[in-house]
Design an enzyme around this catalytic site. Structure first.
Site, PDB file in Angstrom:
ATOM      1  N   CYS A  67       0.827  -1.215   0.000  1.00  0.00           N
ATOM      2  CA  CYS A  67       0.000   0.000   0.000  1.00  0.00           C
ATOM      3  C   CYS A  67       0.863   1.268   0.000  1.00  0.00           C
ATOM      4  CB  CYS A  67      -0.919  -0.009   1.234  1.00  0.00           C
ATOM      5  SG  CYS A  67      -2.069   1.371   1.247  1.00  0.00           S
ATOM      6  N   CYS A  71       0.517   4.596   6.944  1.00  0.00           N
ATOM      7  CA  CYS A  71      -0.108   4.444   8.268  1.00  0.00           C
ATOM      8  C   CYS A  71       0.849   3.694   9.209  1.00  0.00           C
ATOM      9  CB  CYS A  71      -1.425   3.679   8.129  1.00  0.00           C
ATOM     10  SG  CYS A  71      -2.480   4.356   6.829  1.00  0.00           S
ATOM     11  N   CYS A  74       0.328  -0.097  10.294  1.00  0.00           N
ATOM     12  CA  CYS A  74      -0.166  -1.108   9.346  1.00  0.00           C
ATOM     13  C   CYS A  74       0.911  -2.016   8.758  1.00  0.00           C
ATOM     14  CB  CYS A  74      -0.937  -0.417   8.224  1.00  0.00           C
ATOM     15  SG  CYS A  74      -1.788  -1.612   7.170  1.00  0.00           S
ATOM     16  N   CYS A 111     -16.947  -8.520   5.229  1.00  0.00           N
ATOM     17  CA  CYS A 111     -16.214  -7.266   5.004  1.00  0.00           C
ATOM     18  C   CYS A 111     -14.946  -7.537   4.201  1.00  0.00           C
ATOM     19  CB  CYS A 111     -15.878  -6.651   6.365  1.00  0.00           C
ATOM     20  SG  CYS A 111     -14.940  -5.125   6.218  1.00  0.00           S
ATOM     21  N   CYS A 142     -19.817  -5.441   3.207  1.00  0.00           N
ATOM     22  CA  CYS A 142     -19.051  -4.274   3.666  1.00  0.00           C
ATOM     23  C   CYS A 142     -17.741  -4.266   2.893  1.00  0.00           C
ATOM     24  CB  CYS A 142     -18.783  -4.402   5.164  1.00  0.00           C
ATOM     25  SG  CYS A 142     -17.750  -3.073   5.813  1.00  0.00           S
ATOM     26  N   CYS A 202     -19.413   2.694   8.438  1.00  0.00           N
ATOM     27  CA  CYS A 202     -18.701   1.981   9.507  1.00  0.00           C
ATOM     28  C   CYS A 202     -17.423   2.784   9.743  1.00  0.00           C
ATOM     29  CB  CYS A 202     -18.383   0.559   9.051  1.00  0.00           C
ATOM     30  SG  CYS A 202     -17.295  -0.330  10.178  1.00  0.00           S
ATOM     31  N   ARG A 274     -18.166  -2.182  17.632  1.00  0.00           N
ATOM     32  CA  ARG A 274     -17.453  -3.453  17.407  1.00  0.00           C
ATOM     33  C   ARG A 274     -16.166  -3.538  18.215  1.00  0.00           C
ATOM     34  NH1 ARG A 274     -16.937  -3.732  11.995  1.00  0.00           N
ATOM     35  NH2 ARG A 274     -19.082  -4.440  11.996  1.00  0.00           N
TER      36      ARG A 274
HETATM   37  N1  SAM Z   1      -6.770   0.600   3.240  1.00  0.00           N
HETATM   38  C1  SAM Z   1      -8.038   0.858   3.780  1.00  0.00           C
HETATM   39  C2  SAM Z   1      -8.056   1.970   4.794  1.00  0.00           C
HETATM   40  O1  SAM Z   1      -7.025   2.308   5.342  1.00  0.00           O
HETATM   41  O2  SAM Z   1      -9.134   2.514   5.042  1.00  0.00           O
HETATM   42  C3  SAM Z   1      -8.700  -0.362   4.385  1.00  0.00           C
HETATM   43  C4  SAM Z   1      -7.923  -1.359   5.184  1.00  0.00           C
HETATM   44  S1  SAM Z   1      -7.267  -0.773   6.726  1.00  0.00           S
HETATM   45  C5  SAM Z   1      -6.238  -2.141   7.143  1.00  0.00           C
HETATM   46  C6  SAM Z   1      -8.633  -0.790   7.817  1.00  0.00           C
HETATM   47  C7  SAM Z   1      -8.409  -0.414   9.255  1.00  0.00           C
HETATM   48  O3  SAM Z   1      -7.752  -1.460   9.956  1.00  0.00           O
HETATM   49  C8  SAM Z   1      -7.548   0.792   9.576  1.00  0.00           C
HETATM   50  O4  SAM Z   1      -8.218   1.997   9.402  1.00  0.00           O
HETATM   51  C9  SAM Z   1      -7.216   0.562  11.030  1.00  0.00           C
HETATM   52  O5  SAM Z   1      -8.197   1.159  11.857  1.00  0.00           O
HETATM   53  C10 SAM Z   1      -7.264  -0.945  11.169  1.00  0.00           C
HETATM   54  N2  SAM Z   1      -5.920  -1.502  11.420  1.00  0.00           N
HETATM   55  C11 SAM Z   1      -4.943  -1.646  10.523  1.00  0.00           C
HETATM   56  N3  SAM Z   1      -3.836  -2.165  11.093  1.00  0.00           N
HETATM   57  C12 SAM Z   1      -4.123  -2.345  12.397  1.00  0.00           C
HETATM   58  C13 SAM Z   1      -3.382  -2.836  13.516  1.00  0.00           C
HETATM   59  N4  SAM Z   1      -2.116  -3.224  13.392  1.00  0.00           N
HETATM   60  N5  SAM Z   1      -3.995  -2.878  14.715  1.00  0.00           N
HETATM   61  C14 SAM Z   1      -5.277  -2.487  14.837  1.00  0.00           C
HETATM   62  N6  SAM Z   1      -6.019  -2.011  13.818  1.00  0.00           N
HETATM   63  C15 SAM Z   1      -5.457  -1.929  12.610  1.00  0.00           C
HETATM   64  C1  DTB Z   2     -11.572  -2.249  11.315  1.00  0.00           C
HETATM   65  O1  DTB Z   2     -11.851  -1.240  11.992  1.00  0.00           O
HETATM   66  N1  DTB Z   2     -10.748  -3.220  11.704  1.00  0.00           N
HETATM   67  C2  DTB Z   2     -10.606  -4.216  10.675  1.00  0.00           C
HETATM   68  C3  DTB Z   2     -11.592  -3.725   9.597  1.00  0.00           C
HETATM   69  N2  DTB Z   2     -12.048  -2.492  10.122  1.00  0.00           N
HETATM   70  C4  DTB Z   2     -11.175  -3.612   8.206  1.00  0.00           C
HETATM   71  C5  DTB Z   2      -9.225  -4.417  10.268  1.00  0.00           C
HETATM   72  C6  DTB Z   2      -8.317  -4.789  11.409  1.00  0.00           C
HETATM   73  C7  DTB Z   2      -6.966  -5.033  10.858  1.00  0.00           C
HETATM   74  C8  DTB Z   2      -6.040  -5.573  11.866  1.00  0.00           C
HETATM   75  C9  DTB Z   2      -4.678  -5.752  11.369  1.00  0.00           C
HETATM   76  C10 DTB Z   2      -4.505  -6.758  10.273  1.00  0.00           C
HETATM   77  O2  DTB Z   2      -5.206  -7.781  10.188  1.00  0.00           O
HETATM   78  O3  DTB Z   2      -3.604  -6.546   9.470  1.00  0.00           O
HETATM   79 FE1  SF4 Z   3      -2.876   1.150   3.400  1.00  0.00          FE
HETATM   80 FE2  SF4 Z   3      -2.819  -0.068   5.757  1.00  0.00          FE
HETATM   81 FE3  SF4 Z   3      -3.110   2.562   5.633  1.00  0.00          FE
HETATM   82 FE4  SF4 Z   3      -5.133   0.984   4.819  1.00  0.00          FE
HETATM   83  S1  SF4 Z   3      -4.335   1.139   6.889  1.00  0.00           S
HETATM   84  S2  SF4 Z   3      -4.343   2.808   3.785  1.00  0.00           S
HETATM   85  S3  SF4 Z   3      -3.956  -0.720   3.961  1.00  0.00           S
HETATM   86  S4  SF4 Z   3      -1.304   1.412   4.954  1.00  0.00           S
END
Ligand code: SAM
Ligand code: DTB
Ligand code: SF4
Length: 332
Positions: A67, A71, A74, A111, A142, A202, A274
């Site tokens: 990506c 973030c 992530c 989702c 979703c 959401c 959630r």
């Molecule tokens: N790329 C899209 C975005 O950022 O909206 C969708 C996928 S992103 C992985 C969805 C959500 O997962 C993020 O907004 C964050 O709140 C959550 N998330 C990602 N990595 C995480 C982590 N290591 N621990 C907890 N929540 C996480």
């Molecule tokens: C949300 O708030 N949490 C989910 C979903 N929306 C997309 C994602 C959690 C991701 C946790 C880290 C991972 O699996 O990489």
């Molecule tokens: Fe990309 Fe992860 Fe950020 Fe979503 S949360 S925009 S997948 S870097």
């Protein structure tokens, strides 16, 4: 004499006059004696939901890793060395096959998440076909694909998308400490496009990223002051990922986490709150407190997008111990 009516000794949930939430009002609730806060949260919860029903969602990463966003939490950002293998967008048939398995195992909402800044025009046909296919299985759909413009949101609505997940993640103040490739305002713009297209919102965030309590409260104030409360509010506890800037962030204390859940429940009484990422690091007792505080949705399945989640057996046992039952689709 003790005042046994806890609601008399603390601020009430949002005034019936529909006034906006202020940081002060939300902070007073957040900082109230724990028993008072939980009593109010459970009272509000019971006024709006069956307290022993929890909605079950299931996640699938339809496009993993690589990506362009940075973030700090992530595993999927190309800016961090997390060792995650990037993959292309999944075939539509495979997505439908996975969703069928999830439905047969009891999930009512599916989702689908993609590691994109935003979907490209060339991706839209496949994504639309996924929504149509999952919807045809009788599940709620979703998606979480990054930023959307109004036209893309309308296309997804047309395909039958029920919810779009797009988290604001933290307070406006703390946002730039966590992400530099987009702004808090960008997030709000997409939420508005989703709302205008008539898709349910959401939106929630992550706690345990080194933020102050005020950032968590302010995040909830932003969500509760949107034109409509998000129908679904995921509260994620950071899953620390090796190789990301937040790998060593100080974990949030369980009691502080429960306060965030309770506050979300009180401020957004009719939303599904959630208990999202991070359950593998929580005891059953902590999760039980979260359900008491008003959480009424979880993700099931061994994996979230890339990280671990408690498996089927653990959930079944926890639900049995607590007398919780899965929420049926038509009562959500
Ligand atoms: N790329 C899209 C975005 O950022 O909206 C969708 C996928 S992103 C992985 C969805 C959500 O997962 C993020 O907004 C964050 O709140 C959550 N998330 C990602 N990595 C995480 C982590 N290591 N621990 C907890 N929540 C996480
Ligand atoms: C949300 O708030 N949490 C989910 C979903 N929306 C997309 C994602 C959690 C991701 C946790 C880290 C991972 O699996 O990489
Ligand atoms: Fe990309 Fe992860 Fe950020 Fe979503 S949360 S925009 S997948 S870097």
């Amino acid at each position: 004499m003790h005042d046994t009516n806890a609601t008399k000794t603390m601020p009430r949930a949002q005034c019936d006059d529909g006034a906006m939430w202020t940081l002060e009002k939300a902070r007073a609730l957040h900082d109230a004696p724990f028993n008072n806060l939980l009593f109010l949260a459970q009272t509000v919860h019971r006024q709006n939901f069956d307290p022993n029903k929890v909605q079950i969602s299931r996640l699938l990463s339809i496009k993993t890793g690589g990506c362009p966003e940075d973030c700090g939490y992530c595993s999927q950002s190309a800016h961090h060395e997390t060792g995650l293998k990037a993959s292309k967008l999944m075939e539509v048939d495979r997505v439908i096959a996975e969703a069928t398995k999830a439905r047969d195992a009891g999930a009512t909402r599916y989702c689908m998440g993609a590691a994109w800044r935003n979907p490209k025009t060339r991706d839209m046909d496949a994504v639309v076909a996924m929504v149509e296919g999952v919807k045809a299985l009788g599940m709620e759909t979703c998606m979480t694909l990054g930023m959307l413009d109004l036209e893309q949101a309308a296309q997804l609505k047309q395909a039958g998308l029920d919810y779009y997940n797009h988290n604001i993640d933290t307070s406006e103040r703390y946002y730039s400490e966590i992400i530099s490739t987009r702004t808090f305002a960008d997030r709000l713009d997409t939420l508005e496009h989703v709302r205008q297209a008539g898709i349910k919102v959401c939106s929630g965030g992550i706690v345990g990223m080194g933020e102050q309590p005020v950032d968590r409260i302010d995040m909830l104030v932003t969500l509760a002051n949107l034109p409509e409360h998000p129908q679904s509010v995921p509260i994620n506890m950071l899953i620390p990922i090796a190789g990301t800037p937040l790998a060593d962030a100080r974990p949030i204390e369980p009691i502080e986490f429960v306060r965030v859940i309770a506050l979300a429940r009180i401020m957004m009484p009719k939303s599904h709150v959630r208990l999202s990422a991070g359950r593998t690091a929580m005891t059953d007792e902590m999760q039980a407190l979260c359900f008491f505080a008003g959480a009424n949705s979880i993700f099931v399945g061994d994996t979230l997008l890339t990280a671990d989640n408690p498996g089927e057996d653990k959930n079944t046992l926890l639900f049995r111990r607590l007398g919780i039952e899965p929420m049926e689709l038509d009562t959500q």
